[in-house]
Enzyme design. Structure first.
Site, PDB file in Angstrom:
ATOM      1  N   GLY A 101       5.242   5.567  13.778  1.00 34.85           N
ATOM      2  CA  GLY A 101       5.175   4.211  14.308  1.00 34.85           C
ATOM      3  C   GLY A 101       5.197   3.148  13.226  1.00 34.85           C
ATOM      4  N   ARG A 102       4.882   3.563  12.029  1.00 35.15           N
ATOM      5  CA  ARG A 102       4.898   2.585  10.930  1.00 35.15           C
ATOM      6  C   ARG A 102       5.355   3.252   9.636  1.00 35.15           C
ATOM      7  NH1 ARG A 102      -1.235   2.373   8.855  1.00 35.15           N
ATOM      8  NH2 ARG A 102      -1.777   4.421   9.627  1.00 35.15           N
ATOM      9  N   LYS A 122       5.548   3.780   4.148  1.00 34.00           N
ATOM     10  CA  LYS A 122       4.537   3.656   5.206  1.00 34.00           C
ATOM     11  C   LYS A 122       4.131   2.187   5.295  1.00 34.00           C
ATOM     12  CE  LYS A 122       0.336   6.069   6.658  1.00 34.00           C
ATOM     13  NZ  LYS A 122      -0.628   7.128   6.286  1.00 34.00           N
ATOM     14  N   ASP A 134       2.000  -2.758  14.976  1.00 34.89           N
ATOM     15  CA  ASP A 134       2.862  -3.737  14.300  1.00 34.89           C
ATOM     16  C   ASP A 134       3.754  -3.097  13.237  1.00 34.89           C
ATOM     17  OD1 ASP A 134       0.996  -3.068  12.405  1.00 34.89           O
ATOM     18  OD2 ASP A 134       0.244  -5.102  12.078  1.00 34.89           O
ATOM     19  N   GLY A 135       3.616  -1.783  13.056  1.00 34.45           N
ATOM     20  CA  GLY A 135       4.458  -1.108  12.068  1.00 34.45           C
ATOM     21  C   GLY A 135       4.059  -1.386  10.633  1.00 34.45           C
ATOM     22  N   ARG A 185       5.386   7.284  -0.001  1.00 33.56           N
ATOM     23  CA  ARG A 185       4.764   8.605  -0.012  1.00 33.56           C
ATOM     24  C   ARG A 185       5.834   9.664  -0.215  1.00 33.56           C
ATOM     25  NH1 ARG A 185       1.019   9.867   5.159  1.00 33.56           N
ATOM     26  NH2 ARG A 185       2.913  10.131   6.358  1.00 33.56           N
ATOM     27  N   ARG A 192       4.999  18.203  11.098  1.00 30.72           N
ATOM     28  CA  ARG A 192       3.610  18.441  11.478  1.00 30.72           C
ATOM     29  C   ARG A 192       3.533  19.462  12.603  1.00 30.72           C
ATOM     30  NH1 ARG A 192       1.882  12.859  10.487  1.00 30.72           N
ATOM     31  NH2 ARG A 192       3.585  12.009   9.245  1.00 30.72           N
ATOM     32  N   ASP A 261      -1.201  16.014  14.822  1.00 30.75           N
ATOM     33  CA  ASP A 261      -0.119  15.219  14.227  1.00 30.75           C
ATOM     34  C   ASP A 261      -0.422  14.889  12.760  1.00 30.75           C
ATOM     35  OD1 ASP A 261      -2.075  13.670  15.893  1.00 30.75           O
ATOM     36  OD2 ASP A 261      -1.267  12.001  14.749  1.00 30.75           O
ATOM     37  N   ASP A 271      -1.953  12.296   5.684  1.00 28.00           N
ATOM     38  CA  ASP A 271      -2.521  11.282   6.596  1.00 28.00           C
ATOM     39  C   ASP A 271      -4.034  11.196   6.531  1.00 28.00           C
ATOM     40  OD1 ASP A 271      -0.118  10.401   7.429  1.00 28.00           O
ATOM     41  OD2 ASP A 271      -0.310  10.983   9.524  1.00 28.00           O
TER      42      ASP A 271
HETATM   43  P1  AMP Z   1      -2.497   7.790  12.203  1.00 25.33           P
HETATM   44  O1  AMP Z   1      -3.837   7.431  12.761  1.00 25.33           O
HETATM   45  O2  AMP Z   1      -2.125   6.985  11.000  1.00 25.33           O
HETATM   46  O3  AMP Z   1      -2.348   9.260  11.965  1.00 25.33           O
HETATM   47  O4  AMP Z   1      -1.453   7.383  13.315  1.00 25.33           O
HETATM   48  C1  AMP Z   1      -1.450   7.887  14.624  1.00 25.33           C
HETATM   49  C2  AMP Z   1      -0.249   7.350  15.360  1.00 25.33           C
HETATM   50  O5  AMP Z   1      -0.321   5.935  15.508  1.00 25.33           O
HETATM   51  C3  AMP Z   1       1.084   7.614  14.684  1.00 25.33           C
HETATM   52  O6  AMP Z   1       2.057   7.825  15.674  1.00 25.33           O
HETATM   53  C4  AMP Z   1       1.344   6.340  13.940  1.00 25.33           C
HETATM   54  O7  AMP Z   1       2.716   6.135  13.683  1.00 25.33           O
HETATM   55  C5  AMP Z   1       0.808   5.304  14.907  1.00 25.33           C
HETATM   56  N1  AMP Z   1       0.380   4.080  14.227  1.00 25.33           N
HETATM   57  C6  AMP Z   1      -0.719   3.920  13.468  1.00 25.33           C
HETATM   58  N2  AMP Z   1      -0.782   2.669  12.996  1.00 25.33           N
HETATM   59  C7  AMP Z   1       0.287   1.999  13.453  1.00 25.33           C
HETATM   60  C8  AMP Z   1       0.771   0.661  13.309  1.00 25.33           C
HETATM   61  N3  AMP Z   1       0.120  -0.252  12.589  1.00 25.33           N
HETATM   62  N4  AMP Z   1       1.930   0.359  13.924  1.00 25.33           N
HETATM   63  C9  AMP Z   1       2.589   1.259  14.650  1.00 25.33           C
HETATM   64  N5  AMP Z   1       2.179   2.519  14.841  1.00 25.33           N
HETATM   65  C10 AMP Z   1       1.041   2.899  14.240  1.00 25.33           C
HETATM   66 MG    MG Z   2      -0.910  10.390  11.374  1.00 22.51          MG
END
Ligand code: AMP
Ligand code: MG
Length: 504
Positions: A101-102, A122, A134-135, A185, A192, A261, A271
């Site tokens: 997502g980001r 990232k 917000d990516g 990264r 995963r 994930d 992560d």
């Molecule tokens: P994480 O907690 O970083 O392992 O992320 C879990 C999920 O949420 C993954 O699919 C990420 O891509 C998504 N995600 C986390 N933060 C963001 C963000 N700021 N914008 C978009 N997607 C996010």
């Molecule tokens: Mg993750």
């Protein structure tokens, strides 16, 4: 997909990267092609030159153009930027579509050792998997991931690596307004357990097979051509995860979000958003603010590793055997075998930490006896083992060792047992034993309060000197570094960190 913001353009004007992409060749539904979204005013905070060289990149050119390249503002020729689709169990709840997502995979390169590595940005903007996010990434979590990635690597623990960090010159909105940043990264791959789950949940057995074949080719070519390659894949991942999590426990590492994930098929630590390291030893320790049930507590990590492995096994069932009950039996055997695998790695690691090479029946008890005392005595995990190495060298070090326990006299009986056990070890002079122990017991770990201080200085004052100092100390965790002994110390009460946050 959000098309309201301009996407970066390909350009040849920036540092070339010799991409050799393979994930982009996989079926279209495995991924989404997406360009980074440019940022206002990128500034290169940190560039990992040695890693760039290891990757066979032109380090000079990248250092020059780093702000453009590592912000995603300029996408080098040959990149095929994409987001990877994946699913995942988050705190036990299955989510059929998460995905990058980001994070945006720029592409892959073949490093100096012939190993294929991913280069991923990232925080480089929205993707079709961003959902309501917000990516973007905030500076704090970027610095944390940078520090911990490189520290893990220096500790000898498989982990994704940090190639660069950039501030974007744009704010990100979390609980407060924070400076935005992009983290570059590097991973053996970003595949995963959740990547397999994404395909399996769609009933796409052909896709699971394609991914499994890809993973075998890329990570585990030695199992190609075996009679049951997919079973061998499951066994290999079981082995890597067991070995990895044993290493985590050996340095007091708590990942914090061991969702499926966030569990890499390559066996790399990945992560680690709200990760933290133990100061005082407490097996039930949890730092992450979102882990309210303590699912991912320090000592729960091996069992969670097994749980995640079971989720991977489920996705592979149709490939394990045409007969479903036989497939389940095969998978269950691997899952059951994970426990003993973990135990073997863990005990070997813990024995090395207390200076044992030979094997005796009572070794496990001896290790557990020390851990019990450490828990009762709230002893600092890192200091206890480091100082035990000093005791192995000279009895005069016993005072400093005992001082890490709330009751310094409590250790007498354990030390007597340990010395008796050492007397039955072959050869090794006290000095040799101490040196071997210092090679497995770090003096320096990324202590939570040090990370916090480095982030505070960077966020509040734009001061990256603490970040730099921390990186430099942590690059040689097993070596005594005169002048930096303060970095080996546990936090003063006022410095202690109780909670960590993902910062997403
Ligand atoms: P994480 O907690 O970083 O392992 O992320 C879990 C999920 O949420 C993954 O699919 C990420 O891509 C998504 N995600 C986390 N933060 C963001 C963000 N700021 N914008 C978009 N997607 C996010
Ligand atoms: Mg993750």
């Amino acid at each position: 997909m959000d098309h309201t913001q301009p996407k970066s353009e390909r350009t040849t004007a920036v540092a070339p990267i010799p991409f050799d992409n393979s994930y982009a060749r996989l079926p279209a539904h495995f991924l989404a092609r997406v360009h980074p979204t440019p940022v206002a005013e990128p500034w290169l905070i940190k560039f990992n030159r040695p890693l760039a060289e290891e990757l066979g990149l032109n380090a000079d050119a990248l250092e020059r153009d780093g702000a453009q390249v590592f912000s995603g503002n300029s996408v080098p020729e040959g990149a095929e930027p994409l987001g990877m689709a994946y699913a995942g169990h988050q705190f036990g709840q299955f989510v059929p579509l998460l995905g990058d997502g980001r994070a945006i995979l720029l592409g892959e390169v073949i490093d100096r050792n012939g190993v294929r590595r991913d280069i991923q940005l990232k925080g480089a903007g929205k993707t079709p998997y961003s959902r309501r996010g917000d990516g973007r990434a905030a500076l704090g979590p970027v610095l944390r991931e940078y520090i911990v990635s490189e520290a893990m690597h220096a500790l000898g623990i498989p982990a994704t690596r940090a190639l660069a960090a950039v501030v974007t010159g744009e704010p990100v909105y979390r609980e407060r307004v924070l400076p935005g940043a992009v983290f570059t990264r590097v991973a053996a791959s970003h595949i995963r357990v959740g990547t397999f789950q994404f395909l399996a949940a769609r009933g796409d057995t052909e896709g699971v097979k394609t991914l499994a074949d890809y993973v075998i080719d890329r990570h585990y070519p030695q199992i190609k051509g075996q009679e049951r390659p997919y079973l061998a894949l499951l066994e290999t991942v079981a082995e890597r995860q067991a070995a990895l999590i044993a290493r985590w426990l050996g340095v007091g590492f708590i990942h914090g979000v061991m969702n499926t994930d966030n569990c890499a098929i390559s066996g790399e630590t990945i992560d680690f958003g709200p990760c933290a390291f133990l100061d005082a030893y407490d097996p039930a320790k949890v730092f992450s603010s979102i882990d309210q049930g303590g699912r991912y507590a320090y000592a729960s990590q091996p069992a969670i590793g097994q749980w995640n492995l079971a989720r991977l096994a489920e996705t592979l069932l149709p490939l394990l055997d045409p007969e479903p009950s036989e497939a389940v039996n095969l998978a269950n055997d691997v899952i059951a075998g994970y426990g003993p695998r973990f135990q073997t790695h863990w005990l070997a690691g813990m024995k090395a930490k207390i200076g044992l090479i030979g094997e005796e029946d009572g070794d496990l008890d001896l290790v557990q006896g020390l851990l019990r005392q450490m828990k009762e005595g709230q002893a600092d995990f890192t200091l206890t083992f480091r100082r035990l190495a000093d005791v192995a060298e000279s009895d005069t070090a016993e005072h400093a060792f005992a001082a890490t326990f709330s009751d310094p006299t409590a250790l007498g009986p354990w030390l007597a047992e340990w010395r008796a056990r050492l007397s039955r070890e072959a050869q090794a002079t006290p000095r040799e034993r101490a040196q071997a122990m210092r090679l497995v017991n770090p003096a320096y770990i990324p202590r939570n309060h040090r990370i916090e201080q480095a982030i505070r200085a960077a966020e509040d004052d734009g001061d990256f000197s603490l970040f730099e100092a921390l990186l430099s100390v942590l690059a040689k965790p097993y070596e005594e570094q005169p002048g930096f002994s303060a970095y080996a110390a546990p936090p003063a009460p006022a410095e202690e960190v109780f909670r960590t946050f993902c910062g997403t």
